[in-house]
Design a protein around this motif. Structure first.
Motif, PDB file in Angstrom:
ATOM      1  N   PHE A  43     -29.018 -40.199  28.817  1.00  0.00           N
ATOM      2  CA  PHE A  43     -30.135 -40.291  29.777  1.00  0.00           C
ATOM      3  C   PHE A  43     -31.156 -41.283  29.239  1.00  0.00           C
ATOM      4  CE2 PHE A  43     -34.460 -38.669  30.897  1.00  0.00           C
ATOM      5  CZ  PHE A  43     -34.425 -39.032  32.239  1.00  0.00           C
ATOM      6  N   PHE A  44     -31.577 -42.204  30.081  1.00  0.00           N
ATOM      7  CA  PHE A  44     -32.539 -43.222  29.655  1.00  0.00           C
ATOM      8  C   PHE A  44     -33.621 -43.398  30.718  1.00  0.00           C
ATOM      9  CE2 PHE A  44     -28.490 -44.349  27.672  1.00  0.00           C
ATOM     10  CZ  PHE A  44     -28.866 -44.456  26.343  1.00  0.00           C
ATOM     11  N   MET A  45     -34.791 -43.860  30.254  1.00  0.00           N
ATOM     12  CA  MET A  45     -35.903 -44.076  31.183  1.00  0.00           C
ATOM     13  C   MET A  45     -36.472 -45.484  30.990  1.00  0.00           C
ATOM     14  SD  MET A  45     -38.007 -40.580  30.356  1.00  0.00           S
ATOM     15  CE  MET A  45     -37.960 -40.898  28.608  1.00  0.00           C
ATOM     16  N   ILE A  46     -36.771 -46.120  32.095  1.00  0.00           N
ATOM     17  CA  ILE A  46     -37.594 -47.333  32.029  1.00  0.00           C
ATOM     18  C   ILE A  46     -38.997 -46.886  32.414  1.00  0.00           C
ATOM     19  CG2 ILE A  46     -37.952 -49.676  32.902  1.00  0.00           C
ATOM     20  CD1 ILE A  46     -35.057 -49.797  33.625  1.00  0.00           C
ATOM     21  N   GLY A  47     -39.986 -47.277  31.615  1.00  0.00           N
ATOM     22  CA  GLY A  47     -41.350 -46.848  31.912  1.00  0.00           C
ATOM     23  C   GLY A  47     -41.546 -45.367  31.662  1.00  0.00           C
ATOM     24  N   GLY A  48     -40.873 -44.838  30.683  1.00  0.00           N
ATOM     25  CA  GLY A  48     -41.037 -43.427  30.351  1.00  0.00           C
ATOM     26  C   GLY A  48     -42.340 -43.203  29.588  1.00  0.00           C
ATOM     27  N   PRO A  49     -42.738 -41.917  29.445  1.00  0.00           N
ATOM     28  CA  PRO A  49     -43.915 -41.640  28.635  1.00  0.00           C
ATOM     29  C   PRO A  49     -43.669 -42.090  27.196  1.00  0.00           C
ATOM     30  CG  PRO A  49     -42.713 -39.621  29.128  1.00  0.00           C
ATOM     31  CD  PRO A  49     -42.067 -40.713  29.924  1.00  0.00           C
ATOM     32  N   GLN A  50     -44.722 -42.493  26.519  1.00  0.00           N
ATOM     33  CA  GLN A  50     -44.679 -42.996  25.129  1.00  0.00           C
ATOM     34  C   GLN A  50     -44.073 -44.396  25.032  1.00  0.00           C
ATOM     35  OE1 GLN A  50     -42.773 -39.795  22.861  1.00  0.00           O
ATOM     36  NE2 GLN A  50     -44.780 -38.832  22.630  1.00  0.00           N
ATOM     37  N   SER A  51     -43.947 -45.077  26.169  1.00  0.00           N
ATOM     38  CA  SER A  51     -43.649 -46.510  26.118  1.00  0.00           C
ATOM     39  C   SER A  51     -44.987 -47.218  26.341  1.00  0.00           C
ATOM     40  CB  SER A  51     -42.612 -46.892  27.177  1.00  0.00           C
ATOM     41  OG  SER A  51     -43.117 -46.703  28.475  1.00  0.00           O
ATOM     42  N   PRO A  52     -45.067 -48.521  26.162  1.00  0.00           N
ATOM     43  CA  PRO A  52     -46.374 -49.175  26.312  1.00  0.00           C
ATOM     44  C   PRO A  52     -46.812 -49.241  27.775  1.00  0.00           C
ATOM     45  CG  PRO A  52     -44.820 -50.563  25.087  1.00  0.00           C
ATOM     46  CD  PRO A  52     -44.029 -49.446  25.688  1.00  0.00           C
ATOM     47  N   PHE A  53     -48.128 -49.335  27.989  1.00  0.00           N
ATOM     48  CA  PHE A  53     -48.650 -49.665  29.312  1.00  0.00           C
ATOM     49  C   PHE A  53     -48.938 -51.158  29.266  1.00  0.00           C
ATOM     50  CE2 PHE A  53     -52.350 -49.903  32.320  1.00  0.00           C
ATOM     51  CZ  PHE A  53     -51.574 -49.801  33.451  1.00  0.00           C
ATOM     52  N   PRO A 109     -54.566 -31.254  36.670  1.00  0.00           N
ATOM     53  CA  PRO A 109     -54.914 -29.930  36.168  1.00  0.00           C
ATOM     54  C   PRO A 109     -53.717 -29.267  35.480  1.00  0.00           C
ATOM     55  CG  PRO A 109     -55.649 -30.215  38.447  1.00  0.00           C
ATOM     56  CD  PRO A 109     -54.814 -31.413  38.099  1.00  0.00           C
ATOM     57  N   GLY A 110     -53.956 -28.715  34.303  1.00  0.00           N
ATOM     58  CA  GLY A 110     -52.903 -27.990  33.591  1.00  0.00           C
ATOM     59  C   GLY A 110     -52.021 -28.862  32.728  1.00  0.00           C
ATOM     60  N   LYS A 111     -52.120 -30.184  32.886  1.00  0.00           N
ATOM     61  CA  LYS A 111     -51.272 -31.052  32.073  1.00  0.00           C
ATOM     62  C   LYS A 111     -51.886 -31.183  30.682  1.00  0.00           C
ATOM     63  CE  LYS A 111     -48.921 -35.548  32.371  1.00  0.00           C
ATOM     64  NZ  LYS A 111     -48.569 -36.672  33.256  1.00  0.00           N
ATOM     65  N   LYS A 112     -51.038 -31.102  29.695  1.00  0.00           N
ATOM     66  CA  LYS A 112     -51.507 -31.165  28.308  1.00  0.00           C
ATOM     67  C   LYS A 112     -52.115 -32.551  28.024  1.00  0.00           C
ATOM     68  CE  LYS A 112     -51.180 -29.611  23.944  1.00  0.00           C
ATOM     69  NZ  LYS A 112     -51.618 -28.335  23.412  1.00  0.00           N
ATOM     70  N   ARG A 113     -53.273 -32.558  27.363  1.00  0.00           N
ATOM     71  CA  ARG A 113     -53.919 -33.838  27.034  1.00  0.00           C
ATOM     72  C   ARG A 113     -53.352 -34.440  25.770  1.00  0.00           C
ATOM     73  NH1 ARG A 113     -60.214 -34.139  28.674  1.00  0.00           N
ATOM     74  NH2 ARG A 113     -59.977 -33.034  30.632  1.00  0.00           N
ATOM     75  N   VAL A 114     -52.472 -35.366  25.915  1.00  0.00           N
ATOM     76  CA  VAL A 114     -51.985 -36.120  24.763  1.00  0.00           C
ATOM     77  C   VAL A 114     -51.844 -37.572  25.197  1.00  0.00           C
ATOM     78  CG1 VAL A 114     -50.704 -34.275  23.588  1.00  0.00           C
ATOM     79  CG2 VAL A 114     -49.582 -35.617  25.335  1.00  0.00           C
ATOM     80  N   VAL A 115     -51.918 -38.464  24.226  1.00  0.00           N
ATOM     81  CA  VAL A 115     -51.761 -39.878  24.558  1.00  0.00           C
ATOM     82  C   VAL A 115     -50.330 -40.084  25.059  1.00  0.00           C
ATOM     83  CG1 VAL A 115     -51.800 -42.224  23.646  1.00  0.00           C
ATOM     84  CG2 VAL A 115     -53.465 -40.537  22.851  1.00  0.00           C
ATOM     85  N   GLN A 116     -50.219 -40.664  26.230  1.00  0.00           N
ATOM     86  CA  GLN A 116     -48.885 -40.815  26.855  1.00  0.00           C
ATOM     87  C   GLN A 116     -48.343 -42.227  26.692  1.00  0.00           C
ATOM     88  OE1 GLN A 116     -47.484 -38.581  30.270  1.00  0.00           O
ATOM     89  NE2 GLN A 116     -49.453 -39.164  31.129  1.00  0.00           N
ATOM     90  N   VAL A 117     -49.115 -43.067  26.027  1.00  0.00           N
ATOM     91  CA  VAL A 117     -48.782 -44.491  25.997  1.00  0.00           C
ATOM     92  C   VAL A 117     -48.658 -44.957  24.556  1.00  0.00           C
ATOM     93  CG1 VAL A 117     -49.677 -46.775  26.576  1.00  0.00           C
ATOM     94  CG2 VAL A 117     -50.027 -44.887  28.144  1.00  0.00           C
ATOM     95  N   TYR A 118     -47.684 -45.812  24.298  1.00  0.00           N
ATOM     96  CA  TYR A 118     -47.567 -46.415  22.969  1.00  0.00           C
ATOM     97  C   TYR A 118     -48.526 -47.608  22.893  1.00  0.00           C
ATOM     98  CZ  TYR A 118     -45.688 -48.997  19.029  1.00  0.00           C
ATOM     99  OH  TYR A 118     -45.563 -49.668  17.847  1.00  0.00           O
ATOM    100  N   PHE A 119     -49.538 -47.495  22.039  1.00  0.00           N
ATOM    101  CA  PHE A 119     -50.550 -48.539  21.951  1.00  0.00           C
ATOM    102  C   PHE A 119     -50.284 -49.552  20.842  1.00  0.00           C
ATOM    103  CE2 PHE A 119     -53.248 -45.762  24.607  1.00  0.00           C
ATOM    104  CZ  PHE A 119     -53.659 -46.709  25.522  1.00  0.00           C
ATOM    105  N   GLY A 120     -49.062 -49.565  20.335  1.00  0.00           N
ATOM    106  CA  GLY A 120     -48.744 -50.541  19.285  1.00  0.00           C
ATOM    107  C   GLY A 120     -48.493 -51.938  19.835  1.00  0.00           C
ATOM    108  N   GLY A 121     -48.542 -52.072  21.150  1.00  0.00           N
ATOM    109  CA  GLY A 121     -48.353 -53.391  21.757  1.00  0.00           C
ATOM    110  C   GLY A 121     -46.938 -53.595  22.249  1.00  0.00           C
TER     111      GLY A 121
END
Ligand code: NA7
Length: 549
Positions: free
Chosen positions: A432-442, A510-522
Motif C-alpha cells: 500500500f502506498f500513498m502520494i501526498g500522505g501525512p508526514q510527506s512535505p507540503f 474536532p477530536g483529531k490529535k494535534r501532531v505535525v502532519q507535514v515533513y518540514f525537512g524540505g
C-alpha cells in the motif's frame, strides 16, 4: 462507464490486477501512466465523473492556482510544457481542469479509469497477498498493489452547527460547488477565510446583494498580482525550463525561487523595508523565498515582516475598524500557509461587504432565516457557503476503511497521529502506498507528486523483479521517521500562537490529535531520501517472497 480491459473487470483473489490507483488528480493521472508504462495492469478509480481531482471538485467562483502555472504543472513532458499555453500567471479552475483533461488524453490513461465510483474500503488478505477493494457499486476488485492518490486537501471539513435542518436557505460547500448556485442579488455568508474564502470573497462581493464574511482567524495574505501570460513571457520561460526545474528540485517547497542570500538579521531597517516592498510588488510566494533567508526562522525579522503586512492592510482598507478586524496579530507570518489574493482587501471597501468576527462572537446556530451569533445578532442569509477547509493529509486516507495485515484499520492505527514511512508507506499495510500522505512535505504538489509517483513505481517494479509477494516498511524505520517529522519544526515559526489551530497540525478537525502532519525537512531533502531508498534496493522495507509450491 465500464472498464474496457477485461482482465481488470474480472479480477479475482486468484487472479488479481497488478495495481489500483485511487484518484484522478495530478498525481493519480501520472501514477497510472507510470505503472502502465512499466507494463503493469492498472486500474484507476475516481469518485468524480472526470479527471481533475482538486481541480474537478473545487469549482467555486474565483477558484484558481496560488502557484504560478508554469511550475504548477507536469515537469517531465517537454512537448506538453511547450505546447500548452497558460493564459494567466495564476489560471482559474476551468483552465487547470482542461489542462488535466488534455494531459490524461495525451498520456492515454483516461480509458484506464473508472469514474463516478468511490472506494469504500480495502482489506489485505495475507493468504493471497492481495487487497480486496470494496467499491460503492457493491463490487469487490482484487489487486496486488493499492496506491492512494486521493489528495492532501480533499476530505472536506464540515463543521456541525446546530439548527441546520431549520435553515430555509441554501448551504453550499465551496469544495463541492454545485453548478446551479448563483450568488447574484443574494444575501450570502461565507464561513472561513483561508485560501478558499479569500479567493471567493472578491468575486462574491460583486455578485451578492449583501456579503457577510465570517472570519475566525485573519490570515496574512499576499497580493498575487495576476496578469496575462504574454507570448514573450512564455518564450522566456520555455527557454529557461531546464533551469526552472533544476531550481524546483533543489527548493524546500519545490518552487523555482532564487534566494538572494540575504539575512534579515544583518539588514538595516531601511533595507528590510525596501526588500519587503520589492517582494510585495512582485506578488505571490516570492515574498517568502526571495526576500530574506531567515524570514521563517528569526522571530525578529519575522516580526518586522508581519508588521509590514499589517501596514499594507491599513493602506487598502478604508474603514479602520474593518481593517483592524482583518489584521492578523496572534501568530507570525508563515505559520499558516500564506494565501494569495486578488482584490480581497478592496472588497471590504464596498458598502455591501461586511467582515464578522466569529472569534469574539461565535456562530451559535442556524435559524430558518440565517445564522445567529453569540451576541444575539441574526444574519439573514439566502446562501451560506462553507469555506472551512479540509481534514488535511491523513483525512482522505483514514476516511476509507483500509485494513492491513492485523485487521486494524488505518484510522485506528493513526488515532494518536499518523505513522508512516516517508509519508508514503505504512507498516502492517503491505503493498500500500500513498502520494501526498501525512508526514510527506507540503510543497508545490505536481512536481512533488511526480517524485513520489516515481518512487512508488520503482517499489512496485522492485517487487515484481525480485518475485516478492509483499513489501512494507520496517517498523523501526517508520518510528524513526515519525520522530524526525516531529522534531523538524523546532527552530521555525511553525506552529506557533494561533497557528496551532492550523490544518498543518490537524487542529482544525474536532477530536483529531494535534501532531505535525507535514515533513518540514524540505522537498529537496525528501526527494533525495526517496532516491536513496530506491537506489539502494529498498533496504528500509521488509519483504515476503512469493511461495512457490
Ligand atoms: P483552510 O486554509 O483550512 O481555511 C479554512 C477556514 O475556515 C479558516 O479560515 C478557518 O478558520 C475556518 N474554519 C474552519 N473550521 C471552522 C469552524 N468550525 N468555524 C468557523 N470557521 C472555521 O482551507 P481552505 O480551503 O481555505 O484552503 C486550504 C488549502 O487548499 C489551501 O491552503 C491551498 O493549499 C488549497 P481558522 O483559521 O481555523 O481559525
Amino acid at each position: 462507464m465500464t472498464i474496457e480491459n477485461s482482465t481488470t473487470a474480472g479480477a479475482t483473489a486468484a487472479s488479481p490486477i497488478d495495481a489500483i490507483v485511487v484518484g484522478a488528480g495530478f498525481s493519480g493521472i501520472n501514477m497510472v501512466r507510470l505503472l502502465r508504462d512499466r507494463g503493469f495492469d492498472v486500474l484507476g478509480i475516481e469518485a468524480g465523473d472526470g479527471v481533475g481531482g482538486t481541480w474537478y471538485w473545487n469549482r467555486y467562483p474565483g477558484a484558481r492556482t496560488d502557484s504560478e502555472a508554469f511550475y504548477y504543472c507536469y515537469s517531465f513532458d517537454q512537448e506538453l510544457l511547450k505546447s500548452w499555453k497558460w493564459s494567466e500567471r495564476y489560471p482559474a479552475q476551468p483552465e487547470v481542469r482542461a489542462y488535466l483533461e488534455h494531459a490524461a488524453d495525451r498520456f492515454d490513461v483516461r480509458r484506464l479509469f473508472r469514474f463516478g465510483v468511490r472506494v469504500l474500503g480495502s482489506r489485505w488478505d495475507e493468504s493471497t497477498s492481495t487487497w480486496a477493494v470494496q467499491l460503492d457499486t457493491s463490487e469487490i476488485v482484487y489487486t496486488r498493489f493499492l496506491v492512494s492518490a486521493m489528495g492532501i486537501l480533499s476530505a472536506p471539513n464540515a463543521p456541525e452547527i446546530p439548527g441546520v435542518e431549520t435553515f430555509e436557505g441554501r448551504r453550499v460547500f465551496a469544495q463541492q460547488w454545485p453548478d446551479d448556485v448563483d450568488l447574484t442579488g443574494k444575501r450570502v455568508g461565507i464561513i472561513g477565510t483561508g485560501a478558499t474564502g479569500i479567493q471567493l470573497t472578491p468575486v462574491a462581493a460583486k455578485l451578492a446583494a449583501e456579503l457577510f464574511v465570517l472570519q475566525r482567524t485573519p490570515h496574512y495574505i499576499i497580493p498575487n498580482r495576476n496578469r496575462p501570460m504574454t507570448d514573450e513571457w512564455r518564450s522566456q520561460i520555455h527557454e529557461q525550463y531546464d533551469q526552472i526545474w533544476e531550481k524546483v528540485r533543489s527548493h524546500p517547497f519545490a518552487m523555482p525561487f532564487t534566494s538572494r542570500g540575504l539575512m534579515g538579521a544583518d539588514a538595516t531597517e531601511e533595507s528590510l523595508e525596501t526588500i519587503f516592498e520589492e517582494g510585495w510588488a512582485n506578488g505571490g510566494l516570492a515574498f517568502l523565498f526571495e526576500t530574506f533567508d531567515d524570514l521563517l526562522t528569526n522571530p525578529e525579522v519575522n516580526a518586522v515582516a508581519s508588521e509590514f503586512f499589517r501596514k499594507k492592510i491599513r493602506e487598502v482598507v478604508h474603514d479602520p475598524e474593518t481593517a483592524e478586524k482583518l489584521t492578523p496579530r496572534d501568530y507570525p507570518l508563515g505559520a499558516k500557509r500564506l494565501p494569495g489574493e486578488h482584490s480581497y482587501y478592496e472588497a471590504f471597501n464596498r458598502p455591501n461587504v461586511h467582515v464578522v468576527d466569529i472569534r469574539s462572537t461565535p456562530i451559535v446556530e442556524f435559524t430558518p432565516k440565517g445564522l445567529r451569533l453569540q451576541d444575539g445578532t441574526e444574519l439573514e442569509l439566502d446562501i451560506v457557503v462553507f469555506a472551512t477547509g479540509f481534514d488535511a493529509f491523513s483525512g482522505a486516507v483514514s476516511r476509507v476503511d483500509i485494513r492491513g495485515r492485523s485487521g486494524v484499520s488505518i484510522a485506528e492505527k493513526w488515532a494518536d497521529g499518523p505513522a508512516t514511512y516517508l509519508g508514503i508507506a505504512v507498516h502492517d499495510f503491505p503493498n500500500f502506498f500513498m502520494i501526498g500522505g501525512p508526514q510527506s512535505p507540503f510543497a508545490n504538489n505536481p512536481p512533488l507528486g511526480e517524485a513520489e509517483g516515481e518512487y512508488i513505481a520503482r517499489a512496485v517494479e522492485f517487487a515484481r523483479d525480485k518475485g516478492l509477494s509483499a513489501i512494507e516498511p520496517d517498523l523501526q524505520r517508520e518510528q524513526e521517521w515519525d520522530q524526525l517529522v516531529q522534531s523538524m519544526t523546532e527552530g521555525t515559526v511553525f506552529p506557533q500562537g494561533e497557528a496551532v489551530n492550523s490544518w498543518i497540525v490537524g487542529a482544525n478537525i474536532p477530536g483529531k490529535k494535534r501532531v505535525v502532519q507535514v515533513y518540514f525537512g524540505g522537498a529537496a531533502d525528501y526527494v533525495n531520501r526517496l532516491n536513496e531508498s530506491a537506489d539502494t534496493g529498498f533496504p528500509d522495507y521488509v519483504v515476503s517472497e512469493i511461495v512457490r509450491n
